[in-house]
Design a protein around this motif. Structure first.
Motif, mmCIF file in Angstrom:
data_model
loop_
_atom_site.group_PDB
_atom_site.id
_atom_site.type_symbol
_atom_site.label_atom_id
_atom_site.label_comp_id
_atom_site.label_asym_id
_atom_site.label_seq_id
_atom_site.Cartn_x
_atom_site.Cartn_y
_atom_site.Cartn_z
ATOM 1 N N SER A 146 0.846 -1.232 -0.161
ATOM 2 C CA SER A 146 -0.156 -0.117 0.098
ATOM 3 C C SER A 146 1.118 1.024 0.029
ATOM 4 O O SER A 146 2.214 1.151 0.047
ATOM 5 N N ALA A 147 0.323 2.470 0.040
ATOM 6 C CA ALA A 147 1.150 3.769 0.045
ATOM 7 C C ALA A 147 2.174 3.657 0.865
ATOM 8 O O ALA A 147 3.187 4.541 0.804
ATOM 9 N N TRP A 148 1.755 3.197 2.260
ATOM 10 C CA TRP A 148 2.546 3.461 3.087
ATOM 11 C C TRP A 148 3.945 2.795 3.136
ATOM 12 O O TRP A 148 4.935 3.280 3.740
ATOM 13 N N MET A 207 5.717 5.283 1.565
ATOM 14 C CA MET A 207 5.873 6.748 2.527
ATOM 15 C C MET A 207 7.078 6.176 3.389
ATOM 16 O O MET A 207 7.858 7.226 3.674
ATOM 17 N N PHE A 223 -2.703 11.499 7.982
ATOM 18 C CA PHE A 223 -2.010 10.710 7.399
ATOM 19 C C PHE A 223 -0.513 11.475 7.547
ATOM 20 O O PHE A 223 0.457 10.845 7.793
ATOM 21 N N VAL A 261 2.031 15.690 2.305
ATOM 22 C CA VAL A 261 0.758 15.072 1.928
ATOM 23 C C VAL A 261 -0.103 16.226 1.139
ATOM 24 O O VAL A 261 -0.529 17.308 1.939
ATOM 25 N N THR A 290 -6.629 13.526 3.130
ATOM 26 C CA THR A 290 -7.477 12.800 2.843
ATOM 27 C C THR A 290 -8.581 12.901 4.344
ATOM 28 O O THR A 290 -9.751 12.926 4.143
ATOM 29 N N VAL A 315 -1.900 10.577 -2.723
ATOM 30 C CA VAL A 315 -2.649 9.306 -2.904
ATOM 31 C C VAL A 315 -4.149 9.469 -3.349
ATOM 32 O O VAL A 315 -4.668 9.103 -3.832
ATOM 33 N N SER A 316 -4.551 10.552 -2.623
ATOM 34 C CA SER A 316 -6.055 10.958 -3.240
ATOM 35 C C SER A 316 -6.234 12.313 -4.020
ATOM 36 O O SER A 316 -7.377 12.855 -4.192
ATOM 37 N N GLN A 365 -5.920 2.667 -4.354
ATOM 38 C CA GLN A 365 -7.558 2.628 -4.025
ATOM 39 C C GLN A 365 -8.242 3.745 -3.885
ATOM 40 O O GLN A 365 -9.149 3.969 -3.713
HETATM 41 C C1 LIG Z 1 -5.136 6.564 2.399
HETATM 42 C C2 LIG Z 1 -4.094 7.353 2.316
HETATM 43 C C3 LIG Z 1 -2.585 6.815 2.721
HETATM 44 C C4 LIG Z 1 -2.504 5.275 3.247
HETATM 45 O O1 LIG Z 1 -2.677 4.476 2.279
HETATM 46 P P1 LIG Z 1 -2.591 2.996 2.557
HETATM 47 O O2 LIG Z 1 -3.055 2.309 1.292
HETATM 48 O O3 LIG Z 1 -3.425 2.665 3.699
HETATM 49 O O4 LIG Z 1 -1.065 2.868 2.841
HETATM 50 C C5 LIG Z 1 -1.699 7.835 2.682
HETATM 51 N N1 LIG Z 1 -1.691 9.166 2.417
HETATM 52 C C6 LIG Z 1 -3.106 9.770 2.076
HETATM 53 C C7 LIG Z 1 -3.248 11.211 1.850
HETATM 54 C C8 LIG Z 1 -4.111 8.722 2.054
HETATM 55 O O5 LIG Z 1 -5.300 9.360 1.769
#
Ligand SMILES: *Cc1c(COP(=O)(O)O)cnc(C)c1O
Length: 359
Positions: free
Chosen positions: A62-64, A67, A87, A133, A137, A165-166, A188
């Motif tokens: 996942s994004a983490w 990160m 986040f 960020v 989100t 991510v968003s 996602q």
């Molecule tokens: C959802 C989100 C993450 C984390 O994403 P994961 O898929 O849970 O690792 C990180 N940064 C932002 C801005 C998010 O919205």
């Protein structure tokens, strides 16, 4: 079977039938020419989306994962974590857990990071990286990326790591032009793929830094990604279903056209904003700093949000989000990411109005 509940939460977002079909294609060997052709073909499109000439990587995480990797690969001295929500706050915690020196630049949740504060902090000296960020989100704040990037560029030693991510693919984020050193996104949210894939790009300066940073590990080593990508491969066995889904999604994105896609997100977001005003609610983020892919609404009408969402689910088979962490009950969030259309957003807003009445 009970009917599917459509997701209007800001992640994971609804996944289209086309994407679901793409996920279920037969597997191929990840060192085969077929895989390498697949990666090469999507890589060109990813570079266009990232607005970069740098390599773009596929991480089975996942994004983490990315990160955390950005901290592990790039911080030798001290990182400045800009914090304005769940986040971005967490990233500070992660920096420390990686054993790195870290300082926070914290603003109240719902407020944006101010470029002048970043500058003042960096002037104190000793930093070699900043995390930001772009679109927080958890509280619907969009930070002024362009202005903050311009500030960071005044400090040649400081690398800029940006989470989109968003917001990725909902507006133009020109990585090379802004001088971003790591640009990362997850699958996602804005891309409307299932969770489990992260996509990122790394600048030349950042690769040079990574060479000097010890204990980068293996799985998330940026230099491993770079080496493998130069042969159209990933360091380890990638999540092939996601990569098929990404291929399908990139087709969608470029068929629609980038400018149209960006305009669609602005338009759908404005429909949600109109609904918020019309129904006597307030925005959690100040004007000028509101996300265009989701809306975080202050519950100034003191609605029982949990009960409202339950009615929405029961009657209309849809869900919105009832507030993140400490904002639960105090705010609610509505996503307009991914494949939403005027029709699907309008239908959801009508369902919100319908179920709000009984509140
Ligand atoms: C959802 C989100 C993450 C984390 O994403 P994961 O898929 O849970 O690792 C990180 N940064 C932002 C801005 C998010 O919205």
């Amino acid at each position: 079977m009970s009917p599917h509940t459509k997701l209007y939460i800001p992640g994971p977002v609804e996944v289209s039938e086309k994407t679901l079909r793409a996920l279920s294609q037969p597997m191929i060997a990840h060192r085969s020419s077929r895989f390498r052709e697949l990666y090469a073909a999507i890589h060109v499109k990813l570079q266009a989306l990232f607005e970069t000439e740098q390599p773009v990587f596929l991480s089975t995480s996942s994004a983490w994962g990315v990160m955390e990797a950005s901290i592990r690969n790039l911080v030798n001295k001290k990182v400045l974590n800009c914090m304005c929500g769940a986040f971005s706050d967490k990233w500070f915690d992660v920096s420390k857990r990686c054993g790195k020196e870290a300082e926070s630049l914290q603003v109240e949740w719902g407020q944006p990071i101010r470029p002048q504060d970043v500058e003042a902090k960096l002037r104190e000296g000793g930093f070699d990286a900043v995390t930001l960020v772009h679109n927080e989100t958890s509280c619907g704040v969009k930070n002024p990326l362009q202005e903050i990037a311009a500030v960071v560029r005044k400090f040649p030693e400081v690398l800029l790591i940006v989470d989109t991510v968003s917001s990725f693919s909902t507006e133009s984020i020109p990585m090379d032009e802004l001088g971003i050193d790591v640009l990362l996104t997850g699958s996602q949210k804005a891309l409307a793929l299932p969770p489990g894939l992260a996509i990122f790009s790394v600048s030349q300066r950042a690769f040079e830094r990574a060479v000097s940073v010890p204990a980068r590990g293996y799985y998330f080593d940026f230099l491993e990604f770079k080496n493998n990508q130069s042969r159209n491969m990933t360091p380890t066995t990638p999540t092939l279903p996601h990569i098929y889904a990404l291929q399908s999604k990139l087709e969608d994105i470029f068929n629609e056209g980038l400018e149209k896609r960006y305009a669609r997100h602005r338009h759908l977001n404005s429909l949600v904003h109109d609904w918020v005003r019309h129904n006597g609610f307030e925005f959690f983020a100040p004007e000028g700093y509101r996300s265009i892919s989701l809306t975080c609404v202050t519950n100034n009408r003191k609605v029982d949000i949990t009960a409202w969402i339950e009615r929405l689910r029961e009657k209309h088979h849809m869900v919105i989000d009832g507030g993140y962490g400490k904002l639960k009950g105090k705010t609610f969030r509505i996503s307009n990411m991914g494949d939403e259309t005027e029709e699907s957003i309008t239908r959801m807003l009508m369902a919100l109005s319908d179920t709000l009445k009984a509140a």
